[in-house]
Write an enzyme that holds these catalytic residues in place. Structure first.
Site, PDB file in Angstrom:
ATOM      1  N   LYS A 257       0.842  -1.197   0.000  1.00 21.12           N
ATOM      2  CA  LYS A 257       0.000   0.000   0.000  1.00 21.12           C
ATOM      3  C   LYS A 257       0.881   1.252   0.000  1.00 21.12           C
ATOM      4  O   LYS A 257       1.969   1.240   0.588  1.00 21.12           O
ATOM      5  CB  LYS A 257      -0.886   0.023   1.254  1.00 21.12           C
ATOM      6  CG  LYS A 257      -2.068  -0.928   1.201  1.00 21.12           C
ATOM      7  CD  LYS A 257      -2.919  -0.799   2.445  1.00 21.12           C
ATOM      8  CE  LYS A 257      -4.081  -1.772   2.424  1.00 21.12           C
ATOM      9  NZ  LYS A 257      -5.088  -1.483   1.383  1.00 21.12           N
ATOM     10  N   ARG A 331     -10.841 -11.123   0.730  1.00 23.61           N
ATOM     11  CA  ARG A 331     -11.781 -12.023   0.056  1.00 23.61           C
ATOM     12  C   ARG A 331     -11.278 -13.454   0.029  1.00 23.61           C
ATOM     13  O   ARG A 331     -12.050 -14.403   0.001  1.00 23.61           O
ATOM     14  CB  ARG A 331     -12.073 -11.478  -1.349  1.00 23.61           C
ATOM     15  CG  ARG A 331     -10.861 -11.334  -2.200  1.00 23.61           C
ATOM     16  CD  ARG A 331     -11.102 -10.480  -3.439  1.00 23.61           C
ATOM     17  NE  ARG A 331     -11.240  -9.059  -3.145  1.00 23.61           N
ATOM     18  CZ  ARG A 331     -11.515  -8.120  -4.050  1.00 23.61           C
ATOM     19  NH1 ARG A 331     -11.698  -8.468  -5.309  1.00 23.61           N
ATOM     20  NH2 ARG A 331     -11.619  -6.860  -3.711  1.00 23.61           N
TER      21      ARG A 331
END
Ligand code: BES
Ligand code: MN
Ligand code: MN
Length: 480
Positions: A257, A331
């Site tokens: 990130k 996920r």
């Protein structure tokens, strides 16, 4: 605190006694509520005060709320309580309510203003803020409205969930989270806990949790807690499984990130923290239906053993996933948790909570979590549970036929992120989850709480009241 109308009418103020009744009414009359409520305070003159009360703070709640807000005005109550929390010394909060039905939401909202975690060196107890605050609810006539044990417990459970989010990531890793879960559930009758750790995940087919977490110093794990009703009570209602995303820190992995996007990523276990607390509340009610908790715990870290772009993971569903972004890790964990709940544990209803997408903030903001479901009844119950608990949700699109093509892989069943980022990202992330249980009969609700779980650098405990209320509504329907 009170809705402005009631303050003006002086209906309830006798309950405070002189001189506070007059002071409160005068103060409120001079205060306009604004959109979300306002507070004003005054000192009580020493000579007129018959008690030790020195400061009066009045929160005036708005008279009206929109149809997307909670009728209890929970968020406004939280803001007023926050102003009260900024005062020093002994504190009692009196909440005047339109309806007895709002007691739970009001108490839970006020609790959010009093977080438990603080590492300030001025604290007497390490990492804990200690302050006892008395909360009293009255109706518009000054009648005392009792706060049931259920909501006292909910208040504590919300604050516990928020404290886990607030705990720094080097302290709260998958192992210490699992230990905290055991501690939290200790002594509740009918609850059993198991844990699948490290390479055993891979052996159990949980390639998503393993893949995401294997690069971290502390091994990933899945904590499974089950509440089973006593044998003599006939199982009544569906078996509900609660699945939480517990990424104790999300660096993004090798798709690191950027600066500005990584700070605060200790919040990425907010779904798991909320589900743990909700499960504790539900199991403590000793209901006659089965409830399961699944915490998918991993740190998305960078190292030589990190999972890599181009890796192919086989998830619990048997489906294969080509990794095209290591930052879409949640996920992968949840798909394993959901499939395990349905296939191994035979859950009828699966609810997952996750700080899953930044796009949730764009779609529904900081006050409403996004919900996505394959079942209209459960979706409607979630919206209703949001209004009732004060933890608001708004539905997003569930349409597999529109989103499936976003995950094309030349070598595996799917990729883990979309081709087009401007196509309902939060729904697409949910679509990914759905893929791994679509061949079952499970009813499923996904709660993306990326925004509401973490506000102004603090965990909020969002989801605890919502999920508890929702489960109660799901069970009571199936009784009739
Ligand atoms: N944990 C993040 C989502 C998130 C973002 C939570 C901001 C709270 C605040 C998640 O794992 C993530 O990184 N999602 C990506 C997905 C993308 C790579 C497809 C996102 O939302 O950008
Ligand atoms: Mn991520
Ligand atoms: Mn994440």
């Amino acid at each position: 605190m009170s809705p402005a109308g009631h303050l003006g009418k002086k209906k309830w103020s006798h309950a405070l006694g002189s001189p506070f009744d007059g002071l409160v009414v005068d103060l409120a009359a001079q205060t306009s509520s604004g959109d979300l409520g306002t507070t004003a305070s005054t000192l009580v003159p020493r000579e007129s005060a018959t008690s030790e009360v020195r400061t009066l703070l009045v929160g005036v709640l708005p008279d009206k709320v929109s149809r997307y807000n909670a009728p209890s005005r929970a968020e406004s109550i939280r803001r007023s309580a926050l102003a009260a929390a900024a005062t020093k010394g002994k504190l009692a909060i009196v909440i005047v309510l339109d309806s007895e039905e709002h007691v739970g939401a009001a108490v839970m909202a006020a609790s959010r203003a009093f977080p438990l975690f603080s590492a300030k060196s001025s604290n007497k107890v390490k990492d804990r803020l200690k302050r006892s605050v008395e909360i009293v609810c009255l109706d518009a006539h000054g009648k005392f409205l009792p706060i049931s044990q259920k909501f006292q417990d909910a208040s504590a459970a919300i604050r516990d969930a928020a404290a886990l989010v607030d705990t720094p990531p080097s302290e709260l890793h998958p192992a210490s989270f699992a230990a905290a879960a055991r501690q939290s559930l200790r002594g509740i009758k009918g609850v059993k806990i198991t844990e699948i750790v490290g390479e055993d995940l891979q052996k159990a087919g949980l390639g998503g949790i393993y893949g995401v977490g294997k690069g971290a110093v502390v091994a990933p794990r899945m904590v499974v807690a089950t509440y089973a009703p006593p044998a003599k009570a006939k199982a009544n209602g569906p078996h509900i499984a609660l699945i939480g995303k517990g990424v104790t820190f999300d660096t993004g992995g090798l798709h690191l990130k950027p600066r500005g996007g990584i700070e605060g990523m200790k919040c990425d276990m907010g779904g798991a923290a909320a589900m743990l607390s909700a499960f504790r509340l539900l199991a403590s009610q000793h209901g006659s239906h089965k409830v399961t908790l699944i915490l998918c715990l991993a740190e998305n870290a960078i190292g030589p053993a990190s999972y890599k772009p181009d890796d192919i993971l086989t998830l619990h569903s048997g489906k294969t996933v080509e990794i095209n972004n290591t930052d879409a890790e949640g996920r992968l964990l949840l798909a394993d948790g959901l499939s395990y709940a349905v296939r191994e544990l035979k859950a009828d209803v699966v609810i997952d909570a996750a700080t899953l997408t930044g796009a949730q903030l764009i779609a529904t903001g900081t006050m409403h979590a996004a919900v996505i479901s394959n079942d209209q009844v459960i979706e409607e119950k979630a919206v209703a549970a949001g209004f009732a608990s004060g933890e608001l949700v708004h539905p997003l699109i569930f349409a597999p036929e529109f989103y499936r093509h976003e995950f094309p892989s030349p070598v595996a069943d799917m990729t883990n992120t979309v081709a087009n980022r401007n196509n309902a990202q939060s729904s697409c992330a949910a679509q990914f989850l759905w893929w791994h249980i679509e061949d079952t009969n499970a009813k499923w609700l996904h709660i993306d709480l990326a925004g509401p779980a973490f506000l102004r650098g603090r965990g909020t405990g969002f989801g605890v009241g919502l999920v508890t209320e929702l489960c109660e509504r799901i069970v009571s329907r199936s009784k009739s």
